[in-house]
Design a protein around this motif. Structure first.
Motif, PDB file in Angstrom:
ATOM      1  N   MET A   1       0.839  -1.211   0.000  1.00 47.57           N
ATOM      2  CA  MET A   1       0.000   0.000   0.000  1.00 47.57           C
ATOM      3  C   MET A   1       0.872   1.259   0.000  1.00 47.57           C
ATOM      4  O   MET A   1       0.591   2.222  -0.712  1.00 47.57           O
ATOM      5  CB  MET A   1      -0.941   0.019   1.217  1.00 47.57           C
ATOM      6  N   ILE A   2       1.919   1.251   0.811  1.00 47.54           N
ATOM      7  CA  ILE A   2       2.827   2.405   0.874  1.00 47.54           C
ATOM      8  C   ILE A   2       3.499   2.598  -0.482  1.00 47.54           C
ATOM      9  O   ILE A   2       3.539   3.703  -1.026  1.00 47.54           O
ATOM     10  CB  ILE A   2       3.871   2.221   2.002  1.00 47.54           C
ATOM     11  N   GLN A   3       4.023   1.513  -1.047  1.00 50.09           N
ATOM     12  CA  GLN A   3       4.745   1.622  -2.311  1.00 50.09           C
ATOM     13  C   GLN A   3       3.827   2.043  -3.463  1.00 50.09           C
ATOM     14  O   GLN A   3       4.203   2.864  -4.291  1.00 50.09           O
ATOM     15  CB  GLN A   3       5.478   0.312  -2.617  1.00 50.09           C
ATOM     16  N   ASP A   4       2.606   1.501  -3.487  1.00 48.88           N
ATOM     17  CA  ASP A   4       1.661   1.879  -4.543  1.00 48.88           C
ATOM     18  C   ASP A   4       1.284   3.356  -4.441  1.00 48.88           C
ATOM     19  O   ASP A   4       1.255   4.069  -5.445  1.00 48.88           O
ATOM     20  CB  ASP A   4       0.388   1.022  -4.472  1.00 48.88           C
TER      21      ASP A   4
ATOM     22  N   LEU B   1      13.703   5.096   1.390  1.00 50.09           N
ATOM     23  CA  LEU B   1      13.068   4.277   2.434  1.00 50.09           C
ATOM     24  C   LEU B   1      11.958   3.403   1.852  1.00 50.09           C
ATOM     25  O   LEU B   1      11.888   2.211   2.133  1.00 50.09           O
ATOM     26  CB  LEU B   1      12.481   5.170   3.538  1.00 50.09           C
ATOM     27  N   VAL B   2      11.096   4.016   1.045  1.00 51.91           N
ATOM     28  CA  VAL B   2       9.969   3.262   0.476  1.00 51.91           C
ATOM     29  C   VAL B   2      10.472   2.135  -0.423  1.00 51.91           C
ATOM     30  O   VAL B   2       9.963   1.012  -0.369  1.00 51.91           O
ATOM     31  CB  VAL B   2       9.005   4.208  -0.282  1.00 51.91           C
ATOM     32  N   GLU B   3      11.501   2.417  -1.227  1.00 46.87           N
ATOM     33  CA  GLU B   3      12.055   1.381  -2.110  1.00 46.87           C
ATOM     34  C   GLU B   3      12.750   0.276  -1.319  1.00 46.87           C
ATOM     35  O   GLU B   3      12.925  -0.830  -1.823  1.00 46.87           O
ATOM     36  CB  GLU B   3      13.070   1.996  -3.081  1.00 46.87           C
ATOM     37  N   SER B   4      13.157   0.580  -0.089  1.00 50.86           N
ATOM     38  CA  SER B   4      13.939  -0.383   0.705  1.00 50.86           C
ATOM     39  C   SER B   4      13.123  -1.058   1.809  1.00 50.86           C
ATOM     40  O   SER B   4      13.693  -1.632   2.729  1.00 50.86           O
ATOM     41  CB  SER B   4      15.129   0.337   1.345  1.00 50.86           C
ATOM     42  N   LEU B   5      11.811  -0.998   1.716  1.00 49.62           N
ATOM     43  CA  LEU B   5      10.984  -1.553   2.794  1.00 49.62           C
ATOM     44  C   LEU B   5      11.258  -3.024   3.073  1.00 49.62           C
ATOM     45  O   LEU B   5      11.040  -3.490   4.181  1.00 49.62           O
ATOM     46  CB  LEU B   5       9.487  -1.353   2.485  1.00 49.62           C
TER      47      LEU B   5
ATOM     48  N   ASN C   1      14.238  -4.324   2.909  1.00 56.19           N
ATOM     49  CA  ASN C   1      15.646  -4.447   3.272  1.00 56.19           C
ATOM     50  C   ASN C   1      15.894  -3.650   4.554  1.00 56.19           C
ATOM     51  O   ASN C   1      16.263  -2.480   4.506  1.00 56.19           O
ATOM     52  CB  ASN C   1      16.500  -3.933   2.105  1.00 56.19           C
ATOM     53  N   SER C   2      15.688  -4.293   5.686  1.00 57.76           N
ATOM     54  CA  SER C   2      15.763  -3.581   6.957  1.00 57.76           C
ATOM     55  C   SER C   2      17.162  -3.011   7.225  1.00 57.76           C
ATOM     56  O   SER C   2      17.293  -1.985   7.889  1.00 57.76           O
ATOM     57  CB  SER C   2      15.316  -4.478   8.112  1.00 57.76           C
ATOM     58  N   GLU C   3      18.202  -3.663   6.701  1.00 54.05           N
ATOM     59  CA  GLU C   3      19.562  -3.133   6.895  1.00 54.05           C
ATOM     60  C   GLU C   3      19.745  -1.814   6.157  1.00 54.05           C
ATOM     61  O   GLU C   3      20.356  -0.881   6.665  1.00 54.05           O
ATOM     62  CB  GLU C   3      20.610  -4.145   6.429  1.00 54.05           C
ATOM     63  N   LYS C   4      19.205  -1.743   4.949  1.00 55.86           N
ATOM     64  CA  LYS C   4      19.287  -0.507   4.156  1.00 55.86           C
ATOM     65  C   LYS C   4      18.511   0.615   4.866  1.00 55.86           C
ATOM     66  O   LYS C   4      18.994   1.736   4.984  1.00 55.86           O
ATOM     67  CB  LYS C   4      18.719  -0.762   2.748  1.00 55.86           C
ATOM     68  N   VAL C   5      17.312   0.302   5.348  1.00 58.32           N
ATOM     69  CA  VAL C   5      16.503   1.283   6.070  1.00 58.32           C
ATOM     70  C   VAL C   5      17.275   1.785   7.287  1.00 58.32           C
ATOM     71  O   VAL C   5      17.390   3.001   7.517  1.00 58.32           O
ATOM     72  CB  VAL C   5      15.129   0.700   6.492  1.00 58.32           C
ATOM     73  N   ALA C   6      17.848   0.857   8.048  1.00 52.34           N
ATOM     74  CA  ALA C   6      18.606   1.242   9.243  1.00 52.34           C
ATOM     75  C   ALA C   6      19.793   2.133   8.880  1.00 52.34           C
ATOM     76  O   ALA C   6      20.074   3.118   9.570  1.00 52.34           O
ATOM     77  CB  ALA C   6      19.082  -0.009   9.993  1.00 52.34           C
ATOM     78  N   SER C   7      20.474   1.822   7.771  1.00 58.58           N
ATOM     79  CA  SER C   7      21.647   2.629   7.413  1.00 58.58           C
ATOM     80  C   SER C   7      21.229   4.025   6.942  1.00 58.58           C
ATOM     81  O   SER C   7      21.898   5.009   7.240  1.00 58.58           O
ATOM     82  CB  SER C   7      22.530   1.896   6.411  1.00 58.58           C
ATOM     83  N   VAL C   8      20.120   4.127   6.224  1.00 56.42           N
ATOM     84  CA  VAL C   8      19.606   5.439   5.801  1.00 56.42           C
ATOM     85  C   VAL C   8      19.242   6.272   7.032  1.00 56.42           C
ATOM     86  O   VAL C   8      19.607   7.447   7.136  1.00 56.42           O
ATOM     87  CB  VAL C   8      18.374   5.289   4.868  1.00 56.42           C
ATOM     88  N   LEU C   9      18.531   5.659   7.972  1.00 52.13           N
ATOM     89  CA  LEU C   9      18.118   6.383   9.184  1.00 52.13           C
ATOM     90  C   LEU C   9      19.327   6.787  10.022  1.00 52.13           C
ATOM     91  O   LEU C   9      19.340   7.859  10.632  1.00 52.13           O
ATOM     92  CB  LEU C   9      17.136   5.546  10.008  1.00 52.13           C
TER      93      LEU C   9
END
Length: 179
Positions: A26-29, A92-96, A98-106
């Protein structure tokens, strides 16, 4: 959103449950539709933030003295920052998944805003509310109440992640307000 006192005690309890696969979709759409209008949406979000929460302008030397929404909209620096905000959200939305990617962005975002820009973490909570408000109004056909609930969960997760980075780097409520 307006609950500012007692922040530190309760915040780490508010981490929402992980997004379900359905919520991610839903978020990505809905984001695909928003991101088509990335520039306008980003500017609308920042202008709303600065108009409704004027104290947030203190962190932006380039436009902290601009009060007129129309003038803010025309600011090249505001447009540039709006673009960075939207691209960050896009990552963030594209990496939902990939929790490691989200964590590194944050982590990058949190460190930059805590150490370099000295932004009080509560502004991420305020910004989350503004993002939800603008998306719900400007994209009401895709941001239904159910989709908004998924976004709320994502933005709360983002805020908790950034807040954790602030704690990690030793941010204290008073580290930036010494006067």
């Amino acid at each position: 959103m307006e609950r500012m006192q007692g922040e530190a005690e309760g915040d780490h309890l508010e981490r929402p449950s992980p997004l379900t696969d359905k919520e991610k979709v839903m978020i990505q759409d809905s984001w695909a539709k928003v991101y088509e209008n990335c520039d306008d949406a980003g500017v609308a979000i920042l202008v709303r933030l600065f108009v409704n929460f004027p104290s947030s302008r203190q962190y932006f030397s380039q436009f902290k003295h601009i009060e007129e929404p129309e003038e803010l909209e025309r600011s090249a620096q505001l447009r540039k920052h709006a673009n960075r905000v939207m691209n960050g959200l896009n990552t963030l939305v594209e990496s939902l998944d990939n929790s490691e990617k989200v964590a590194s962005v944050l982590k990058l975002l949190g460190k930059a805003h805590a150490l370099r820009h000295k932004v009080e973490p509560v502004y991420f909570k305020i910004l989350s509310g503004v993002i939800l408000e603008v998306l719900g109004e400007a994209f009401s056909e895709v941001v239904t109440p159910e989709v908004a609930a998924a976004w709320t969960k994502l933005l709360a997760t983002m805020y908790c992640g950034i807040n954790a980075v602030y704690e990690e780097v030793g941010w204290s409520k008073h580290s930036s307000s010494s006067g």
